[in-house]
Design a protein around this motif. Sequence first.
Motif, mmCIF file in Angstrom:
data_model
loop_
_atom_site.group_PDB
_atom_site.id
_atom_site.type_symbol
_atom_site.label_atom_id
_atom_site.label_comp_id
_atom_site.label_asym_id
_atom_site.label_seq_id
_atom_site.Cartn_x
_atom_site.Cartn_y
_atom_site.Cartn_z
ATOM 1 N N ILE A 26 0.857 -1.106 -0.157
ATOM 2 C CA ILE A 26 -0.159 -0.031 -0.153
ATOM 3 C C ILE A 26 0.860 1.210 -0.100
ATOM 4 O O ILE A 26 0.606 2.143 -0.802
ATOM 5 C CB ILE A 26 -0.983 0.006 1.254
ATOM 6 N N LEU A 58 -5.530 -7.708 -1.949
ATOM 7 C CA LEU A 58 -5.980 -6.379 -1.859
ATOM 8 C C LEU A 58 -7.201 -6.089 -2.761
ATOM 9 O O LEU A 58 -8.166 -5.410 -2.488
ATOM 10 C CB LEU A 58 -4.869 -5.562 -1.913
ATOM 11 N N LEU A 63 -9.524 -2.906 -1.638
ATOM 12 C CA LEU A 63 -8.784 -2.028 -1.393
ATOM 13 C C LEU A 63 -7.858 -1.464 -2.623
ATOM 14 O O LEU A 63 -7.447 -0.271 -2.760
ATOM 15 C CB LEU A 63 -7.834 -2.215 -0.468
ATOM 16 N N LEU A 79 -5.337 2.580 -5.894
ATOM 17 C CA LEU A 79 -6.068 2.237 -4.605
ATOM 18 C C LEU A 79 -7.483 2.677 -4.826
ATOM 19 O O LEU A 79 -7.626 3.741 -5.570
ATOM 20 C CB LEU A 79 -5.517 3.104 -3.534
ATOM 21 N N ALA A 82 -11.529 3.034 -0.591
ATOM 22 C CA ALA A 82 -11.236 2.355 0.589
ATOM 23 C C ALA A 82 -9.677 2.288 0.759
ATOM 24 O O ALA A 82 -9.297 2.596 2.008
ATOM 25 C CB ALA A 82 -11.726 1.007 0.930
ATOM 26 N N GLY A 83 -9.027 1.978 -0.396
ATOM 27 C CA GLY A 83 -7.384 1.932 0.047
ATOM 28 C C GLY A 83 -6.959 3.409 0.237
ATOM 29 O O GLY A 83 -5.999 3.235 1.109
ATOM 30 N N LEU A 86 -6.566 4.498 3.804
ATOM 31 C CA LEU A 86 -5.591 3.909 4.640
ATOM 32 C C LEU A 86 -4.321 4.763 4.588
ATOM 33 O O LEU A 86 -3.695 4.405 5.504
ATOM 34 C CB LEU A 86 -5.103 2.486 4.238
#
Length: 270
Positions: A26, A58, A63, A79, A82-83, A86
């Motif tokens: 990520i 993922l 994500l 992403l 939702a990703g 983060l």
Amino acid sequence: MPIHSDYCPIALGVEILGDRWTPLVIRELMAGAEGFNDIHRGLPRMSRTLLTGRLRALERHGLVRREVAERGRPGRYVLTEAGQALTPIVWSLGQWAAEWVFDDPDDGDYELVLSDWLFRMPSLYLAEAQIAAGGRAHVYELTWSAPGLGGVLGACHGLDVPLVFGNLTSGQPAVLLGEEPSAAAVALSADMRAAWTGFATHGDPGWPGYEPDRRRTRIFDTPTGLVDDPERASRLIWKDPPSRRWPCSTPEPGMPGRPGGGEDSRPDAR
């Protein structure tokens, strides 16, 4: 989505993000990596098979989204909403580790940052400026460790001088090569002289030009090779530093780094 016997959002989050590699994948996506190879270059100790599995996981968790490119070009990973949510969590984890886990930097860390600041990053900025102005640039790195003086200096500044000019046995720079130049030094010198001569003669040193999408770089070592974006980690760290002023520049009045200017009047060496 995994289900825990205890209804706990933290437990659910740990199931998705709690292994060693997933937060780092990520991180790479947050830093702008999109292609599989781009992501893997930022995680060289992670196997490609493991990276494939983490990216698929993922995707399943919503994500990451894989976007298929036009025919003949690789797809890219981005992403999802939702990703992206983060992002502050991953940055906060890094800030926590920097404050509570990291030890004080040692001499090796200082040398690495200083080399980035004085040599590596300015060289890349110069190549990028040359390309942006419509020109062409060829980038190389000399990573061969100098054997002279007990090898204490490594791939140091000035090592290219005896190698490029073929002056391996006399003059002060030749001290870096030791009393008797090795076969590796002779071969490396021949490679570098051929590249410099080719560039001076017809503008082609023997490897492709530097381009922002691949950043192909010739590595002079034993063996010599061609690598895409070898300084990616440092380049991303220095992408938006507090200041890109060179150490020899004179700050404008009122700027940090000038006595009496701003809250911090120390020289900006970050």
